[in-house]
Design an enzyme around this catalytic site. Structure first.
Site, mmCIF file in Angstrom:
data_model
loop_
_atom_site.group_PDB
_atom_site.id
_atom_site.type_symbol
_atom_site.label_atom_id
_atom_site.label_comp_id
_atom_site.label_asym_id
_atom_site.label_seq_id
_atom_site.Cartn_x
_atom_site.Cartn_y
_atom_site.Cartn_z
ATOM 1 N N LYS A 115 0.833 -1.201 0.000
ATOM 2 C CA LYS A 115 0.000 0.000 0.000
ATOM 3 C C LYS A 115 0.865 1.248 0.000
ATOM 4 O O LYS A 115 1.783 1.374 0.810
ATOM 5 C CB LYS A 115 -0.900 -0.016 1.242
ATOM 6 N N HIS A 152 -3.163 4.905 -2.564
ATOM 7 C CA HIS A 152 -3.892 6.066 -2.082
ATOM 8 C C HIS A 152 -3.581 7.132 -3.131
ATOM 9 O O HIS A 152 -2.526 7.762 -3.097
ATOM 10 C CB HIS A 152 -3.436 6.474 -0.685
ATOM 11 N N HIS A 194 -10.434 3.744 -3.011
ATOM 12 C CA HIS A 194 -11.454 4.729 -2.637
ATOM 13 C C HIS A 194 -11.659 5.870 -3.646
ATOM 14 O O HIS A 194 -11.408 7.039 -3.363
ATOM 15 C CB HIS A 194 -11.218 5.308 -1.241
#
Ligand code: NCD
Ligand code: ZN
Length: 375
Positions: A115, A152, A194
């Site tokens: 991540k 992200h 997201h």
């Protein structure tokens, strides 16, 4: 008349924060009751960037699950069969190609993904790179061994180290960083986490491809836009990164899930924070939603008239990206109204407030679907 219900293969959470210690012991059961497996985010303190740390963290999660006997009613099922935490590495400056090899081998602990957090953008992002493109050797090794990169996808600091407008961070990432990343690493498996903007949705719709470029969607970005985030004042429980955006953005996010594309899946981004950090002069980024996430996804799909797409989104597309089969067991949701009326309290007496909470949410949020087993 019989209540409307839906039964689907046990869902897969492609993005969840469980924290450690008392918070982990308090929140894990909400995920384990609803999801068969979860991709566990590594932004703990300290971050997870060795296989040994990941193994220890996994043990802590499994022991929290086994502590909740109601989740293990099925005699003969091991804790891991009930809820399996799939561990990840944090892309810190310490993470090396050697670590990637170790994680891929699974000798100490299987690592399913890495991540990336942009430095300074969100909770515990202080160990991340400013720009993902700087992590060349690690990315090359991930590409070689087939380990997915979870992004992200926001630019927080630009090339001159100047902060971007936080409402524009995702847009800039989509325009300036993601195409270069995909270009430079043509075999890298990438997940854009997201999605919160029209730009991200458009890019994924155009370029998404199973096993190569996928994206996750939170219940929060499906449910809310800036009108609710600022309704009557700033709404703490909706404060997260990426920030909740405009109506059009939310509509775009809704439109893409409605299409039932095989490269879009559920990632709750449930991110618990203690009351003291959420209700403070510097409110922490992160929405704790695991007690309501599955229910809200179902509600939105129902509103959109696409409940037939729910199982793919929740239970099939996520595992497929990680090379896994969907779950064999199922879960049933029933159309029935309920509300969240209490905070979760840790064994250290700390309160954690969930999204949709009656007191601290928008006021009177009624959830229209609930887990059959919790009736
Ligand atoms: C997450 C957290 O609290 O760990 N917060 C958030 O706002 N989503 C970190 C993250 O995923 O950005
Ligand atoms: Zn997250």
């Amino acid at each position: 008349m019989a209540k409307q219900e839906i039964t689907i293969k046990k869902p897969f959470d492609s993005h969840v924060h469980l924290r450690r210690g008392a918070t982990l012991r308090a929140v894990t059961k909400y995920t384990a009751e609803r999801f068969g497996r979860g991709i566990i985010m590594p932004n703990t303190e300290p971050p997870i960037d060795t296989v040994e740390q990941a193994a220890e963290y996994k043990k802590e999660i499994l022991s929290a699950v086994s502590g909740h006997s109601n989740i293990l009613q099925n005699v003969g099922m091991s804790v891991e069969q009930k809820f399996e935490p799939l561990m990840t590495f944090y892309l810190t400056k310490k993470l090396s190609p050697k670590d990637i090899g170790k994680g891929a081998s699974g000798d100490v602990c299987k690592i399913y993904a890495v991540k990336s957090y942009p430095y300074g953008a969100t909770t515990n992002s202080q160990w991340g790179y400013r720009n993902i493109l700087e992590a060349k050797e690690v990315l090359r090794e991930m590409e070689n061994v087939g380990m997915p990169l979870l992004l992200h996808g926001e630019v927080h600091l630009n090339d001159n180290n100047v902060e971007e407008d936080p409402y524009d961070g995702e847009k800039i990432f989509i325009k300036e960083v993601l195409p270069r990343l995909l270009d430079e690493y043509p075999k890298l498996k990438v997940s854009l986490e997201h999605m919160s903007t029209s730009e991200a949705v458009d890019f994924i719709e155009k370029n998404g491809k199973e096993g190569r470029l996928v994206a996750t969607v939170t219940p929060t970005h499906l449910m809310y836009d800036r009108r609710q985030a600022f309704s009557g004042g700033y709404r703490t429980l909706l404060h997260m990164k990426p920030l909740i955006k405009k109506m059009e953005d939310r509509e775009h996010v809704r439109e893409i899930v409605k299409k039932g594309l095989p490269f879009v899946s559920a990632g709750t981004d449930s991110a618990p924070h203690p009351e003291s950090k959420k209700f403070s002069s510097c409110c922490a980024f992160g929405v704790f939603n695991s007690p309501v996430a599955l229910e809200l996804y179902t509600q939105v799909f129902d509103e959109l008239g696409c409940l037939d797409k729910l199982e793919g989104f929740l239970s099939e597309n996520g595992p497929r990206f990680f090379g896994l089969k969907p779950a064999e067991d199922t879960i049933t949701l029933v159309k029935e109204d309920w509300q969240v009326t209490e905070p979760i309290v840790t064994d250290e007496g700390v309160k954690i407030w969930s999204l949709c909470d009656k007191q601290h949410g928008l006021g009177n949020e009624v959830i229209h679907w609930r887990l059959a087993s919790s009736l």
